[in-house]
Design an enzyme around this catalytic site. Structure first.
Site, short mmCIF file in Angstrom:
data_model
loop_
_atom_site.label_atom_id
_atom_site.label_comp_id
_atom_site.label_asym_id
_atom_site.label_seq_id
_atom_site.Cartn_x
_atom_site.Cartn_y
_atom_site.Cartn_z
CG ASP A 44 -2.40 1.82 -12.11
OD1 ASP A 44 -3.04 0.80 -11.68
OD2 ASP A 44 -3.89 2.99 -12.42
NE ARG B 291 2.86 11.40 10.68
CZ ARG B 291 2.94 12.21 11.12
NH1 ARG B 291 1.58 12.19 12.39
NH2 ARG B 291 4.37 12.91 11.16
CE1 TYR C 8 -10.81 4.21 -10.77
CE2 TYR C 8 -8.89 6.20 -10.45
CZ TYR C 8 -10.15 5.16 -10.06
OH TYR C 8 -10.67 5.83 -8.16
CE LYS D 122 -10.70 -0.32 -7.43
NZ LYS D 122 -9.79 0.49 -8.68
C1 LIG Z 1 -9.09 1.99 -8.45
C2 LIG Z 1 -8.34 2.34 -9.15
C3 LIG Z 1 -7.27 3.01 -9.43
C4 LIG Z 1 -7.00 4.20 -7.63
O1 LIG Z 1 -7.42 3.58 -7.15
P1 LIG Z 1 -8.63 3.74 -5.20
O2 LIG Z 1 -8.36 2.39 -4.21
O3 LIG Z 1 -9.71 3.40 -5.21
O4 LIG Z 1 -7.80 4.99 -4.97
C5 LIG Z 1 -6.12 4.00 -9.28
N1 LIG Z 1 -5.72 3.18 -11.05
C6 LIG Z 1 -6.46 2.43 -11.12
C7 LIG Z 1 -6.31 1.01 -12.24
C8 LIG Z 1 -7.79 1.79 -10.81
O5 LIG Z 1 -8.64 1.22 -11.00
#
Ligand SMILES: *Cc1c(COP(=O)(O)O)cnc(C)c1O
Length: 388
Positions: free
Chosen positions: A169, A46, A97, A194
């Site tokens: 982010d 884990r 987001y 992404k």
């Molecule tokens: C998709 C996304 C998230 C969330 O990520 P997940 O992998 O879907 O949980 C957070 N911030 C941005 C900018 C995103 O595009």
């Protein structure tokens, strides 16, 4: 005996060859030394999986970070950071987001107070920050889905002067185009789902920090306690995706810039939102902050409102209608209907994730979908095979 040999996987715990590609470490537990120690440093899956740690090292190096932690999703990464922080005042973007915006709007359940601010406006950020009270300033740049640009270095200066940490982010840009820690941020977050993975076949997230801190230790502890680590197969796929990150992001940025330039001024559109366009309000900051491109994401606003936008998305053949972004395949999305109630996203907006297809094909497909009149189901200029 065969039963013993097979049960022990013919040499468990040893590398069988000088493999060029990394093996997948699927072990859920690790062997203890005769003296009761753990000289390998690995105890339990884990927390200590070797494939996960390998991917973490790569992300840390890419972000010029001291350390990185992988999570089962981007949301797990971001929410773990907020859960690890002692109750505080958070400044977050009004446009960000949406899934995380929804979570932050309820973060009072965890003792936090949140102010949503226009993160393109330094004065507004300055007014939102409460010196001595604000613990975290959250940035997303360029931010979903308007691609609002925030000056990371300027916000870091404001936040640090007030005693707050800056978290970025950086999902939409990746370390190929911006390294937030080099701009003065303290922690960088990714939805590795992404661009980092880039093949739309893994859901994962990451945090990376510039320096050791009590908060970072608590983040690691909560990840272990909540068990929000990804599995080794996902970590391995992520490493496989990372190998082409630089090539993919540069090419996707180039194609997105081409498309934005060709779409700008189209009579069926009221706006093309892309930080690489000279008339984008964040262009000057983006040009300074991003190196080598403006990213593979853009949005278009369709004249005629939501119905007209949905019709354009219905009329494309090559672009795929799906949420998410950063993969090989170009995606088109009517964003406000996926964000749902309370979303500040304009309902005439289509979010475009530019993939690795030929940009001429991508433009041709959009052009025929934007053309007035009935949809052209299979125009002669369309060189790909439409869906059956
Ligand atoms: C998709 C996304 C998230 C969330 O990520 P997940 O992998 O879907 O949980 C957070 N911030 C941005 C900018 C995103 O595009």
């Amino acid at each position: 005996m065969p039963r013993t040999l097979t049960a022990r996987a013919l040499g468990a715990g040893r590398s069988l060859a000088a493999s060029l590609t990394p093996p997948i470490d699927v072990s859920a537990t690790y062997m203890r030394d005769a003296d009761n120690g753990y000289s390998s440093g690995h105890v339990y899956g884990r927390k200590d999986n070797a494939s996960v740690q390998q991917a973490e090292r790569q992300i840390a190096d890419l972000e010029h970070a001291r350390e990185a932690l992988l999570f089962g999703s981007g949301m797990a990464a971001a929410t773990t950071l907020f859960l690890a922080a002692s109750p505080t005042h958070i400044v977050a973007p009004r446009h960000m987001y949406w899934g995380l915006h929804v979570w932050l709007a309820e973060a009072h359940r965890y003792g936090h107070e949140v102010t949503f601010a226009d993160m393109a406006d330094l004065d507004a950020i300055g007014r939102a920050i409460r010196p001595g009270r604000t613990g975290i300033v959250w940035i997303e740049t360029p931010s979903n889905p308007l691609w609002t640009v925030t000056d990371i270095a300027a916000v870091a200066e404001l936040a640090h002067r007030a005693g707050a940490l800056v978290c970025v982010d950086s999902t939409a840009v990746t370390p190929v185009l911006t390294r937030p820690l080099d701009c003065g941020a303290d922690i960088v977050m990714h939805s590795a789902t992404k661009y980092l993975n880039g093949h739309s076949d893994v859901v994962a997230g990451a945090l990376a920090a510039s320096a050791p801190s009590g908060l970072w230790d608590r983040i690691a502890a909560i990840r272990d306690q909540h068990g929000t680590t990804p599995g080794p197969f996902d970590a391995w796929l992520l490493m496989r995706g990372l190998r082409t990150l630089d090539l993919r992001v540069r090419e996707q940025s180039r194609s997105a810039a081409t498309l934005a330039g060709r779409l700008a001024g189209h009579p069926a559109l009221s706006a093309v939102l892309y930080p690489g366009l000279a008339d984008h309000p964040g262009h000057a900051i983006a040009a300074r902050q991003m190196s080598g491109g403006f990213g593979g994401m853009l949005s278009i606003r369709v004249r005629g409102g939501a119905a007209a936008a949905v019709k354009v998305a219905a009329n494309v053949h090559l672009w795929r209608r799906a949420t998410s972004f950063g993969g090989i395949e170009s995606l088109i999305e009517h964003r406000s209907s996926i964000e749902g109630q309370g979303s500040p996203c304009p309902d005439d907006l289509l979010r475009l994730s530019v993939g690795l297809e030929d940009p001429d094909d991508l433009f041709g497909d959009l052009e025929q979908a934007l053309a007035p009149g009935p949809p052209i189901s299979s125009p002669p200029s369309v060189r790909w095979r439409p869906d059956p």
